[in-house]
Design an enzyme around this catalytic site. Structure first.
Site, PDB file in Angstrom:
ATOM      1  N   GLU A 179      31.230  43.109  84.365  1.00 51.99           N
ATOM      2  CA  GLU A 179      30.085  43.547  85.181  1.00 51.99           C
ATOM      3  C   GLU A 179      29.420  42.380  85.906  1.00 51.99           C
ATOM      4  OE1 GLU A 179      26.917  45.629  83.100  1.00 51.99           O
ATOM      5  OE2 GLU A 179      25.816  45.971  84.951  1.00 51.99           O
ATOM      6  N   LYS A 221      32.691  46.912  86.531  1.00 54.18           N
ATOM      7  CA  LYS A 221      31.397  47.603  86.666  1.00 54.18           C
ATOM      8  C   LYS A 221      30.542  46.865  87.695  1.00 54.18           C
ATOM      9  CE  LYS A 221      27.317  49.123  84.097  1.00 54.18           C
ATOM     10  NZ  LYS A 221      26.854  49.753  82.853  1.00 54.18           N
TER      11      LYS A 221
HETATM   12  P1  13P Z   1      21.758  50.827  85.211  1.00 57.19           P
HETATM   13  O1  13P Z   1      22.662  51.999  85.523  1.00 57.19           O
HETATM   14  O2  13P Z   1      20.376  51.238  84.779  1.00 57.19           O
HETATM   15  O3  13P Z   1      21.796  49.773  86.263  1.00 57.19           O
HETATM   16  O4  13P Z   1      22.343  50.156  83.910  1.00 57.19           O
HETATM   17  C1  13P Z   1      23.688  50.009  83.772  1.00 57.19           C
HETATM   18  C2  13P Z   1      23.948  48.829  82.948  1.00 57.19           C
HETATM   19  O5  13P Z   1      24.532  48.917  81.903  1.00 57.19           O
HETATM   20  C3  13P Z   1      23.502  47.521  83.448  1.00 57.19           C
HETATM   21  O6  13P Z   1      24.093  46.521  82.695  1.00 57.19           O
END
Ligand code: 13P
Length: 343
Positions: A179, A221
């Site tokens: 991510e 992500k």
């Molecule tokens: P949000 O969808 O609230 O951005 O959170 C996703 C997430 O896991 C961020 O690390």
């Protein structure tokens, strides 16, 4: 240890299975305390367990949810009848996941920028998490856009850490969610979001290759491409969808099984509409799904806060958001789903 490629690929594909997405219920205690206090609930291990437990036990959640990302505390908690959460989820056909980074910390020498920490001792922690039932993990790098930011130094530090984390996960037979979040806060245009997101993803995939990470065994992500929330010129749903896909086609290898977007503070409806528009366009080599925190959790939290005894109402609010995003996963979300009684 040699990695079991087939098992990693199988888990990654299950995480991005058709018609489903991932629930991010892995807020750190500090973040969850903010969320709970904002709706007037005291944050305790028990209140955090109760709230997350109601989502995990919602009847039919597995129809829309392929996996749940938990926080260390949550992974060790159990439902009212004493079933450990990982076991409860696995029995329902939902993959248990765990956030393993320890947060974004100031990056020395780069004022206003951060690097995500948590590599020290990670091999040992991953072994324990696997024993506790975790099948996948998450590590979130945070890249801000602003005056002179991001710097290449910040992008490199975060991409390197993501790649080291991903390698360690795969060694432990855990699928890494990679991510790199480019924040949507600020005045920047969607064009700037595109430029920064492309640069970050390019660097991340270079570092993943260097660290010999199996791309078939990860889930990416990322953020969607959006103008900063304070930019006077906001892009429409179609533009966001088209530009996000065009950008990702250039920089995300086809071997990656799926892209699970974060919601990043978008409204619940926008998060669903953007995902749906991208799936409606389609024609990309990866599954396009969600790994939403706020866009799945905020609505049930608000309902639960108004009456913590009304578990069924909070579960209904959660299932509604999950259903909307599962529809978006198929490109079939329409705004009228938000007003079932008026339809
Ligand atoms: P949000 O969808 O609230 O951005 O959170 C996703 C997430 O896991 C961020 O690390």
């Amino acid at each position: 240890m040699t990695m079991d490629r087939a098992a990693l690929e199988e888990t990654a594909q299950a995480m991005v299975a058709a018609g489903k997405g991932i629930l991010a219920a892995d807020e750190s205690n500090a973040t969850m305390t903010k969320r709970l206090e904002a709706v007037g609930i005291e944050s305790t291990p028990e209140s955090r367990r109760s709230f997350r437990g109601l989502m995990f036990t919602a009847e039919g959640a597995a129809d829309y949810v392929s996996g749940v990302i938990m926080y260390d505390e949550t992974l060790r908690q159990a439902s009212d009848d004493g079933t450990p959460f990982p076991e409860l989820l696995a029995r329902a056909g939902i993959l248990p996941g765990i956030k393993v980074d320890v947060g974004a910390k100031p990056l020395a020498g780069f004022p206003g920028e951060s690097v995500t920490e948590g590599l020290d001792g990670l091999r040992g922690r991953l072994g324990e998490y696997r024993e506790l039932g975790a099948r996948f993990a998450k590590w979130r790098a945070v890249i801000g856009i602003g005056d002179g930011r991001p710097t290449q130094g910040c992008i490199e530090a975060n991409a390197h850490a993501l790649a080291r984390y991903a390698g360690l996960c795969q060694e432990a037979a855990i699928v890494p969610i990679v991510e790199p979040e480019v924040l949507m806060d600020g005045h920047h245009t969607i064009g700037r979001s595109e430029e920064v997101t492309a640069a970050v993803l390019r660097t991340v995939f270079e570092r993943l290759a260097e660290q010999r990470v199996l791309l078939e065994g990860i889930v990416l992500k990322p953020n969607m491409l959006l103008a900063g929330y304070d930019c006077p010129q906001q892009a429409g749903v179609e533009e966001v969808a088209e530009r996000t896909l065009a950008c990702f086609r250039r920089v995300v290898p086809a071997a990656v099984p799926g892209i699970a977007f974060l919601s990043g503070g978008q409204s619940d409806e926008r998060a669903a509409a953007h995902l749906s528009a991208m799936n409606a366009i389609g024609g990309v080599p990866w599954e396009l799904t969600f790994s939403y925190g706020r866009a799945l959790v905020a609505a049930p939290l608000k309902v639960w806060a108004s009456d913590t005894a009304g578990i069924a109402e909070a579960q209904a609010a959660f299932l509604h958001r999950a259903r909307c995003n599962a529809a978006a996963r198929r490109g079939e979300y329409v705004e009228s789903m938000e007003h079932p009684l008026a339809a």
